[in-house]
Design a protein around this motif. Structure first.
Motif, PDB file in Angstrom:
ATOM      1  N   TYR A   1      59.298  -3.639  19.700  1.00 38.30           N
ATOM      2  CA  TYR A   1      60.079  -2.682  18.968  1.00 38.30           C
ATOM      3  C   TYR A   1      61.435  -2.989  18.684  1.00 38.30           C
ATOM      4  N   GLY A   2      62.195  -2.145  17.975  1.00 35.65           N
ATOM      5  CA  GLY A   2      63.635  -2.088  18.093  1.00 35.65           C
ATOM      6  C   GLY A   2      63.897  -1.429  19.378  1.00 35.65           C
TER       7      GLY A   2
ATOM      8  N   GLN B   1      66.146  -7.875   9.326  1.00 36.83           N
ATOM      9  CA  GLN B   1      65.725  -6.680  10.004  1.00 36.83           C
ATOM     10  C   GLN B   1      66.490  -5.451   9.850  1.00 36.83           C
TER      11      GLN B   1
ATOM     12  N   ARG C   1      47.965  -8.477  11.144  1.00 36.16           N
ATOM     13  CA  ARG C   1      47.389  -8.246  12.319  1.00 36.16           C
ATOM     14  C   ARG C   1      45.949  -7.416  12.250  1.00 36.16           C
TER      15      ARG C   1
ATOM     16  N   ARG D   1      52.158   9.643  19.313  1.00 35.91           N
ATOM     17  CA  ARG D   1      52.416   8.687  18.208  1.00 35.91           C
ATOM     18  C   ARG D   1      51.086   7.257  18.580  1.00 35.91           C
TER      19      ARG D   1
HETATM   20  C1  G1P Z   1      59.076  -2.375  13.196  1.00 32.32           C
HETATM   21  C2  G1P Z   1      60.599  -2.556  13.333  1.00 32.32           C
HETATM   22  C3  G1P Z   1      61.077  -2.088  14.714  1.00 32.32           C
HETATM   23  C4  G1P Z   1      60.133  -0.862  15.181  1.00 32.32           C
HETATM   24  C5  G1P Z   1      58.547  -0.728  14.839  1.00 32.32           C
HETATM   25  C6  G1P Z   1      58.123   0.654  15.131  1.00 32.32           C
HETATM   26  O1  G1P Z   1      58.589  -3.371  13.795  1.00 32.32           O
HETATM   27  O2  G1P Z   1      61.162  -3.519  12.927  1.00 32.32           O
HETATM   28  O3  G1P Z   1      62.430  -2.040  15.119  1.00 32.32           O
HETATM   29  O4  G1P Z   1      60.504  -0.623  16.571  1.00 32.32           O
HETATM   30  O5  G1P Z   1      58.504  -1.174  13.454  1.00 32.32           O
HETATM   31  O6  G1P Z   1      56.821   0.274  14.694  1.00 32.32           O
HETATM   32  P1  G1P Z   1      57.267  -3.907  13.253  1.00 32.32           P
HETATM   33  O7  G1P Z   1      56.270  -2.966  13.692  1.00 32.32           O
HETATM   34  O8  G1P Z   1      57.233  -3.881  11.635  1.00 32.32           O
HETATM   35  O9  G1P Z   1      57.092  -5.429  13.901  1.00 32.32           O
END
Ligand code: G1P
Length: 293
Positions: free
Chosen positions: A169-170, A228, A17, A251
């Motif tokens: 996000y998760g 994941q 990114r 945040r």
């Molecule tokens: C990761 C996790 C995701 C979480 C996020 C927080 O995603 O897989 O569950 O909510 O970080 O920043 P990524 O940002 O690596 O795609």
């Protein structure tokens, strides 16, 4: 209950990114004002009582190791020039005890955390993601550790996000327990807004029990073809209580260009030596431009 002494910081991602900045340097070393992002994360872990830190790295990540190593030539030069404040600053960074393990293939966050299995052993531990910077009076991880002491199970640091953002996000399927605390009945990685079980997003801070490792070993690639962490935690929630805790603090998603800029501006405004000149620049130069958009 076992004390949380160890933390894992996954830093093996490719940082796509942020290309081209991350073509030859780790995204974790991009500075917010003058401090590499990962240093803020390490400092949060230490301020939360963590005693041992493991950073999961990959290829192209050597400068993270160098950052926490001694820099003898620089130390000598700063001493010779009488720059004792700077000398103290860099000595404090290299005094931090950090361990490293390499994730040999970028197979996802779950796989990166699995690389910490031997280092962690049979203890509950913390995970801090480098893309999530949290500015809080009480460090975000310290808040999660407090929640772990109260609840006695894995804790996911969450905040509510806008419905349009859930697919980043998760997301937790929550059952209310008490103010700021839910039991996580299930988790979904990057759902569409229609499929999201709530708007409570896991924002890069976790306290996990070691049971997660067996589950990670069995986890098949999920969203994005990656192993994941969210999927393994979802399995964990069917075996033992997993809680979501809404931590306090601002945040920033510094893995995102806009979030990175917001953090840069706001952290700069917090620096006593920068605040006044920077505010006057924002007011006098940027302010009038905004009126003309
Ligand atoms: C990761 C996790 C995701 C979480 C996020 C927080 O995603 O897989 O569950 O909510 O970080 O920043 P990524 O940002 O690596 O795609």
């Amino acid at each position: 209950m076992k004390k949380i002494k160890k933390a894992v910081i996954p830093a093996a991602g490719l940082g796509t990114r942020f290309l081209p900045a991350t073509k030859a340097q780790p995204k974790e070393m991009l500075p917010i004002v003058d401090t590499p992002a990962i240093q803020y994360i390490v400092e949060e872990a230490i301020a939360s009582g963590i005693e041992e830190i493991l950073i999961i790295t990959g290829r192209n990540k050597r400068s993270i190791e160098d950052h926490f190593d001694r820099s003898l030539e620089l130390e000598l030069q700063l001493k010779a020039q009488g720059k004792y404040d700077q000398l103290k600053m860099i000595e404090e960074i290299s005094d931090i005890q950090v361990h490293f393990v390499r994730q040999k293939e970028a197979k996802g966050l779950g796989h990166a955390v699995l690389c910490a299995k031997q280092f962690i052993g049979e203890e509950p531990f913390a995970v801090l993601l480098g893309d999530d910077l949290v500015d809080a009076k009480v460090p975000a991880l310290a808040q999660l550790i407090q929640a772990y002491d109260d609840m006695g199970g894995s804790i996911l640091g969450v905040q509510k996000v806008a419905s349009k953002d859930v697919s980043r996000y998760g997301i937790v399927r929550p059952k209310s327990v008490k103010p700021r605390v839910w039991q996580a009945l299930d988790l979904v990685e990057k759902p569409s807004p229609e499929d999201a079980p709530s708007e409570l997003a896991v924002l890069g801070r976790y306290v996990l029990t070691p049971a997660i490792f067996d589950l990670l070993e069995k986890t098949q690639p999920g969203a994005g073809g990656e192993i994941q962490l969210t999927d393994a935690i979802s399995r964990l929630s069917t075996k033992e209580a997993v809680f979501a805790y809404a931590f306090e603090g601002r945040r920033y998603d510094i893995g995102d260009k806009e979030g990175f800029l917001e953090a840069t501006v706001e952290y700069a405004l917090k620096r006593p030596e920068l605040r006044d000149p920077f505010l006057s620049y924002l007011t006098n130069t940027i302010g009038p431009m905004l009126g003309k958009r």
